[in-house]
Design a protein around this motif. Structure first.
Motif, short mmCIF file in Angstrom:
data_model
loop_
_atom_site.label_atom_id
_atom_site.label_comp_id
_atom_site.label_asym_id
_atom_site.label_seq_id
_atom_site.Cartn_x
_atom_site.Cartn_y
_atom_site.Cartn_z
N ALA A 423 0.74 -1.24 0.14
CA ALA A 423 -0.03 0.01 0.12
C ALA A 423 0.83 1.38 -0.05
O ALA A 423 1.99 1.21 0.46
CB ALA A 423 -0.87 -0.11 1.31
N LYS A 424 0.55 2.25 -0.75
CA LYS A 424 1.21 3.53 -0.89
C LYS A 424 2.53 3.23 -1.03
O LYS A 424 3.41 3.77 -0.61
CB LYS A 424 1.04 4.38 0.44
N GLY A 425 3.00 2.47 -1.90
CA GLY A 425 4.52 1.96 -2.33
C GLY A 425 5.15 1.09 -1.04
O GLY A 425 6.32 1.12 -1.18
N GLU A 426 4.63 0.79 -0.09
CA GLU A 426 5.30 0.17 0.89
C GLU A 426 4.83 -1.06 1.08
O GLU A 426 3.59 -1.59 0.76
CB GLU A 426 4.76 0.78 2.28
N ARG A 427 5.78 -2.17 1.42
CA ARG A 427 5.41 -3.73 1.46
C ARG A 427 5.18 -3.93 3.00
O ARG A 427 6.04 -3.42 3.71
CB ARG A 427 6.66 -4.47 1.18
N ILE A 428 3.92 -4.20 3.43
CA ILE A 428 3.67 -4.32 4.96
C ILE A 428 3.40 -5.77 5.21
O ILE A 428 2.90 -6.69 4.73
CB ILE A 428 2.35 -3.82 5.10
N VAL A 429 4.18 -6.29 6.16
CA VAL A 429 3.82 -7.38 6.89
C VAL A 429 3.33 -7.53 8.34
O VAL A 429 4.09 -6.66 9.25
CB VAL A 429 5.39 -8.38 6.93
N ALA A 430 2.26 -7.99 8.65
CA ALA A 430 1.48 -7.79 10.02
C ALA A 430 1.04 -9.21 10.56
O ALA A 430 0.58 -9.77 9.77
CB ALA A 430 0.60 -6.41 9.82
N THR A 431 0.83 -9.06 11.87
CA THR A 431 0.41 -10.04 12.34
C THR A 431 -0.50 -10.02 13.41
O THR A 431 -0.44 -8.93 14.03
CB THR A 431 1.69 -10.98 13.04
N GLY A 432 -1.43 -10.64 13.41
CA GLY A 432 -2.58 -10.72 14.49
C GLY A 432 -2.99 -11.91 15.01
O GLY A 432 -2.96 -12.91 14.54
N GLU A 433 -3.39 -11.87 16.25
CA GLU A 433 -3.85 -12.81 17.19
C GLU A 433 -5.33 -12.76 17.54
O GLU A 433 -5.95 -11.64 17.55
CB GLU A 433 -3.14 -13.03 18.40
N GLY A 434 -6.14 -13.95 17.43
CA GLY A 434 -7.28 -13.76 17.55
C GLY A 434 -7.87 -15.17 18.10
O GLY A 434 -7.57 -16.09 18.14
N ASN A 435 -9.31 -15.08 18.63
CA ASN A 435 -10.10 -16.28 19.10
C ASN A 435 -10.46 -16.98 18.02
O ASN A 435 -10.88 -18.24 18.30
CB ASN A 435 -11.10 -15.82 20.03
N GLY A 436 -10.21 -16.55 16.60
CA GLY A 436 -10.61 -17.58 15.70
C GLY A 436 -9.95 -17.13 14.51
O GLY A 436 -9.38 -15.86 14.47
N PRO A 437 -9.87 -17.64 13.31
CA PRO A 437 -9.02 -17.38 12.04
C PRO A 437 -9.44 -15.90 11.43
O PRO A 437 -8.64 -15.20 11.13
CB PRO A 437 -9.15 -18.70 11.17
N VAL A 438 -10.70 -15.93 11.49
CA VAL A 438 -11.25 -14.67 10.77
C VAL A 438 -10.85 -13.36 11.52
O VAL A 438 -10.36 -12.23 11.15
CB VAL A 438 -12.87 -14.84 10.45
N ASN A 439 -10.98 -13.55 12.76
CA ASN A 439 -10.70 -12.59 14.12
C ASN A 439 -9.31 -12.26 13.91
O ASN A 439 -8.77 -10.95 13.84
CB ASN A 439 -11.05 -13.03 15.09
N ALA A 440 -8.39 -13.19 13.86
CA ALA A 440 -6.83 -12.98 13.56
C ALA A 440 -6.55 -12.17 12.34
O ALA A 440 -5.73 -11.25 12.41
CB ALA A 440 -5.89 -14.17 13.71
N LEU A 441 -7.32 -12.81 11.16
CA LEU A 441 -6.91 -11.90 9.92
C LEU A 441 -7.25 -10.58 10.01
O LEU A 441 -6.66 -9.62 9.45
CB LEU A 441 -7.80 -12.80 8.83
N ASP A 442 -8.64 -10.25 10.53
CA ASP A 442 -9.06 -8.89 10.67
C ASP A 442 -8.11 -8.24 11.50
O ASP A 442 -7.83 -7.09 11.00
CB ASP A 442 -10.75 -8.90 11.21
N LYS A 443 -7.53 -8.62 12.47
CA LYS A 443 -6.73 -7.91 13.06
C LYS A 443 -5.30 -7.54 12.36
O LYS A 443 -4.71 -6.42 12.57
CB LYS A 443 -6.24 -8.76 14.65
N ALA A 444 -4.78 -8.55 11.97
CA ALA A 444 -3.54 -8.57 11.02
C ALA A 444 -3.84 -7.48 10.12
O ALA A 444 -2.91 -6.62 9.94
CB ALA A 444 -3.21 -9.75 10.53
N VAL A 445 -4.63 -7.26 9.35
CA VAL A 445 -5.15 -6.54 8.38
C VAL A 445 -5.25 -5.01 8.61
O VAL A 445 -4.42 -4.10 8.24
CB VAL A 445 -6.44 -6.72 7.42
N ARG A 446 -5.86 -4.77 9.86
CA ARG A 446 -6.06 -3.62 10.19
C ARG A 446 -4.63 -3.10 11.03
O ARG A 446 -4.28 -1.68 10.96
CB ARG A 446 -7.50 -3.37 11.20
N LEU A 447 -4.24 -3.68 11.46
CA LEU A 447 -2.94 -3.32 12.29
C LEU A 447 -1.72 -3.06 11.17
O LEU A 447 -1.15 -2.18 11.39
CB LEU A 447 -2.25 -4.64 12.81
N GLY A 448 -1.97 -3.87 10.07
CA GLY A 448 -0.88 -3.41 9.19
C GLY A 448 -1.27 -2.22 8.30
O GLY A 448 -0.17 -1.49 8.07
N LEU A 449 -2.47 -1.77 8.24
CA LEU A 449 -2.82 -0.67 7.20
C LEU A 449 -3.05 0.49 8.22
O LEU A 449 -3.06 1.72 7.84
CB LEU A 449 -4.18 -0.94 6.73
#
Ligand SMILES: [Zn+2]
Length: 524
Positions: A423-449
């Protein structure tokens, strides 16, 4: 203050709160009272001070924390106990001391209830009504009376039921609300009884429960028969099948019968108010609710859609704006180009016939694969934007994502997701933890962006629905995921479909974030 000739009396905080699963704190009650006041109801029954400590506290806090513009508070309570003076009854004292300008006393009007439940004589019951009403009246409060089980009582002993009415009116009760406590009445027979009651020259009100599905119809029938005080609950809350839905009653009387009950501007805010109250009660809003439901003005069939384009009034009973609702077109494979164009216009886009045709083809193609756009307006709008621009433009590109679900030694399930985005010319790698896989993905995406788009801090995943769709024509079953997301000003829904549930969720999630950024004014 509202005109006293006709009362809109809300009992959400007392009778509505009896609904199974509803549990209101004092702060919740204060908040609901503010919403009801903003609608312009005349009376808000706050509860039963003295009998319920939470209600005592509500009335105490209401005196300093509620600044009501339209409504007056009513305290609910019973007539004095048998064999004592109203002035000496501590429960009557609690009503007196509640600070509420109005007291609504509940009294028995069914002879068998007097004898079996109250265990006193018919005469003593009348004395209890006379004494309690006149005592509170003399102490400076306005008194209404709820005649409990009135209709069943009238069937059992009409002379006595009417005697209760007369006694209360003579003692100084301004209104006697006839209660269909068991909710078993039908409009025609109820209207006959109300008419009889009105002949006593007491001012008559109506309180209906919805056990026959007729609470609103019964309320309207009672008004037609001469009742000038209607009771009901926000969103039809109440025990069993609920109470008369006050919003439906008010909209019907004001828009269909020409009553001037609440300011038109407030009525035009009713849909928002109804939904705001569901936020407090945490009860899922009924999308089919008359007037205020999400689906109340939604149209599906293609045939309707082409006619609606010509004249919306051909297919709706009122202008939805009168109650603050919207005509919504459901985008579905039943609908043709007309509804897609209309939906586009509703979203603020002018579509050429060529674009509409292309969009219809894409919708049909996707719906054949299991997508649904009826419940996913945001996904539809993204599709529309892509079609208009002839390309797919996003705020971020996805390089890859990964999610692990682990059951720990302790038996706990934890999910961890890693996303790699550009995004905006940057490569972003982010990790998220959650009580389920979708929750974890959601957290990772928002943390990254979030660093690039701080407004994502406001965005929250609020609902997640999964449905397995049967395969057709030799294809495998697929999973459809609907995600509802919210920010400070509203909510939106997106859809994803895949054989794999995580991938379907990811699609919906990616669109949810993209749409959230568009709402925040970020163009990709
Ligand atoms: Zn009731």
């Amino acid at each position: 203050m509202a005109d006293d000739r006709f009362h809109v009396y809300d009992t959400t905080l007392r009778d509505g709160a009896q609904q199974e699963g509803l549990n209101l704190t004092v702060a919740d009650k204060l908040s609901i009272a503010r919403h009801l006041d903003s609608l312009g109801v005349g009376f808000i029954e706050g509860g039963w001070p003295g009998a319920n400590p939470k209600d005592t506290e509500f009335f105490r806090r209401a005196q300093t924390e509620l600044d009501l513009k339209h409504a007056q508070l009513a305290a609910f309570g019973a007539t004095r106990r048998a064999g004592m003076k109203a002035a000496d009854d501590p429960l009557v004292a609690a009503l007196r001391e509640s600070g509420a300008p109005v007291v609504t006393l509940v009294a028995k009007s069914h002879d068998r209830h007097v004898e079996l439940a109250l265990r006193t004589t018919l005469d003593e019951n009348l004395a209890m009504i006379r004494d309690t009403v006149s005592h509170l009246k003399a102490e400076g409060q306005r008194v209404f009376l709820d005649a409990e089980h009135f209709f069943d009582g009238f069937a059992s002993n009409p002379a006595y039921a009417l005697e209760v009415l007369r006694t209360a009116a003579e003692a100084g009760a301004d209104v006697i609300a006839l209660c269909d406590t068991n909710g078993g009445m039908l409009p025609d027979e109820l209207a006959d009884v109300v008419y009889e009651a009105v002949q006593t020259s007491a001012r008559v009100g109506i309180h209906c429960h919805d056990d026959t599905g007729c609470a609103v119809a019964n309320t309207l029938a009672a008004v037609k028969a001469g009742a000038t005080h209607v009771q009901g609950c926000a969103n039809g809350y109440g025990e069993r099948s609920g109470n008369a839905n006050l919003f439906t009653v008010v909209a019907n009387l004001q828009l269909k019968r020409g009553f001037d009950l609440v300011p038109s501007a407030a009525l035009a805010d009713m849909t928002r108010i109804a939904h705001a109250i569901t936020e407090v009660t945490n009860v899922t809003p009924n999308s089919h609710a008359p007037y205020v439901g999400m689906s109340a003005f939604a149209h599906k069939a293609g045939l309707h859609a082409s006619a609606i384009k010509v004249d919306p009034n051909l297919y709706q009973h009122i202008d939805p704006a009168a109650v603050g609702n919207d005509m919504r077109m459901l985008v579905s494979d039943m609908a043709g180009r007309a509804s897609v164009e209309l939906k586009g216009r509703e979203l603020g886009y002018q579509l050429t016939p060529e674009i509409s045709k292309e969009l219809v083809d894409r919708v049909k193609d996707l719906e054949a694969k299991g997508y649904t756009f009826e419940a996913a307006d945001a996904s539809f709008e993204l599709l529309l934007r892509d079609t208009l621009k002839g390309e797919r433009r996003r705020h971020f590109e996805v390089e890859s994502w990964r999610v692990i679900v682990e059951r720990t030694k302790g038996g706990e399930l934890v999910s961890e997701a890693t996303v790699k985005l550009h995004a905006k010319g940057e490569r972003i790698v982010a990790t998220g933890e959650g009580n389920g896989p979708v929750n974890a993905l959601d957290k990772a995406v928002r943390l990254g962006l979030e660093k690039l788009y701080p407004e994502l801090a406001e965005v929250e995943l609020i609902d997640f629905k999964v449905r397995i769709l049967e395969g057709t024509h030799g294809t495998d079953a697929v999973t459809r995921v609907l995600i509802t997301t919210s920010d400070a000003t509203g909510e939106w829904a997106t859809v994803g479909v895949d054989e794999n549930i995580i991938d379907a969720s990811w699609q919906a999630l990616e669109q949810a974030v993209t749409y959230g950024l568009l709402r925040a004014g970020r163009e990709p």
